[in-house]
Write a protein that holds these residues in place. Sequence first.
Motif, short mmCIF file in Angstrom:
data_model
loop_
_atom_site.label_atom_id
_atom_site.label_comp_id
_atom_site.label_asym_id
_atom_site.label_seq_id
_atom_site.Cartn_x
_atom_site.Cartn_y
_atom_site.Cartn_z
N VAL A 11 0.84 -1.20 0.00
CA VAL A 11 0.00 0.00 0.00
C VAL A 11 0.87 1.26 0.00
O VAL A 11 0.63 2.20 -0.75
CB VAL A 11 -0.97 0.00 1.20
CG1 VAL A 11 -1.66 1.34 1.37
CG2 VAL A 11 -1.99 -1.10 1.06
N GLY A 12 1.92 1.26 0.83
CA GLY A 12 2.84 2.40 0.87
C GLY A 12 3.55 2.59 -0.46
O GLY A 12 3.70 3.72 -0.95
N GLY A 13 3.99 1.48 -1.07
CA GLY A 13 4.63 1.55 -2.38
C GLY A 13 3.68 2.05 -3.45
O GLY A 13 4.07 2.82 -4.34
N LEU A 15 1.12 4.09 -2.98
CA LEU A 15 0.95 5.52 -2.78
C LEU A 15 2.18 6.30 -3.25
O LEU A 15 2.05 7.38 -3.85
CB LEU A 15 0.67 5.82 -1.31
CG LEU A 15 -0.73 5.45 -0.81
CD1 LEU A 15 -0.82 5.55 0.70
CD2 LEU A 15 -1.76 6.34 -1.46
N LEU A 16 3.37 5.75 -3.02
CA LEU A 16 4.58 6.41 -3.52
C LEU A 16 4.58 6.45 -5.05
O LEU A 16 4.98 7.46 -5.64
CB LEU A 16 5.83 5.69 -3.01
CG LEU A 16 6.26 6.04 -1.60
CD1 LEU A 16 7.38 5.10 -1.13
CD2 LEU A 16 6.73 7.46 -1.52
N CYS A 18 1.91 6.47 -6.96
CA CYS A 18 0.91 7.48 -7.34
C CYS A 18 1.50 8.88 -7.24
O CYS A 18 1.26 9.73 -8.11
CB CYS A 18 -0.33 7.38 -6.46
SG CYS A 18 -1.38 5.98 -6.84
N PHE A 53 0.48 12.30 -1.79
CA PHE A 53 0.57 10.86 -2.03
C PHE A 53 1.88 10.28 -1.52
O PHE A 53 1.89 9.22 -0.87
CB PHE A 53 0.44 10.55 -3.53
CG PHE A 53 -0.97 10.47 -4.02
CD1 PHE A 53 -1.96 9.82 -3.30
CD2 PHE A 53 -1.32 11.03 -5.24
CE1 PHE A 53 -3.26 9.74 -3.76
CE2 PHE A 53 -2.62 10.95 -5.71
CZ PHE A 53 -3.58 10.31 -4.98
N GLY A 57 2.34 7.62 1.52
CA GLY A 57 3.01 6.34 1.33
C GLY A 57 4.09 6.11 2.37
O GLY A 57 4.23 5.00 2.91
N MET A 61 4.26 3.17 5.21
CA MET A 61 5.44 2.30 5.28
C MET A 61 6.14 2.36 6.65
O MET A 61 6.64 1.34 7.12
CB MET A 61 6.45 2.66 4.20
CG MET A 61 6.05 2.22 2.83
SD MET A 61 7.31 2.71 1.66
CE MET A 61 7.44 1.24 0.71
#
Length: 160
Positions: A11-13, A15-16, A18, A53, A57, A61
């Motif tokens: 999920v963090g990746g 968002l990064l 995005c 975003f 992210g 993370m």
Amino acid sequence: MIVLEWLRFLVGGGLLLCGLGTFIIELIGVFRFRYVLNRMHAAATGDTLGIGFALLGLIVMSGFNFTSLKLFLVIVFLWFSSPVSSHLIARLEVSTNEESGKHYRVMRLEPPGDRPGMTGKEADESLPGGAHGGGDSGRAGEKTESRSGGGQGPAEGKEA
């Protein structure tokens, strides 16, 4: 437990990614547009959304701790300061641009009573205080002048 760490990482990746995609679109917009206000709009919108975003992210993370609180406060600060600073720079560009008619149309707003085709009564009723001009209608002790009433004050020009 390992599944939650992988989920948080994915999920963090995402968002990064995005945020990175938003920055790439912003970069294309900055180089594509010709006029400075269009470029500023692309840059300001892209920065605000892309940084949001990317920092979200990083919050996901890093987990929910004191570092994520600081990152969230950075997001809040940037969401307030970036649009305001962009707006001020854009106002400076508009006020100092000597070729304003070349890039955009300048619209001058008229006061409500100065609209063409309005009679004196309609103009008086369109003012904030109504026909009596209630509230602050100008300098203290100054008589107001309506179109149909000559130099009469607000109470003297009232029709029976």
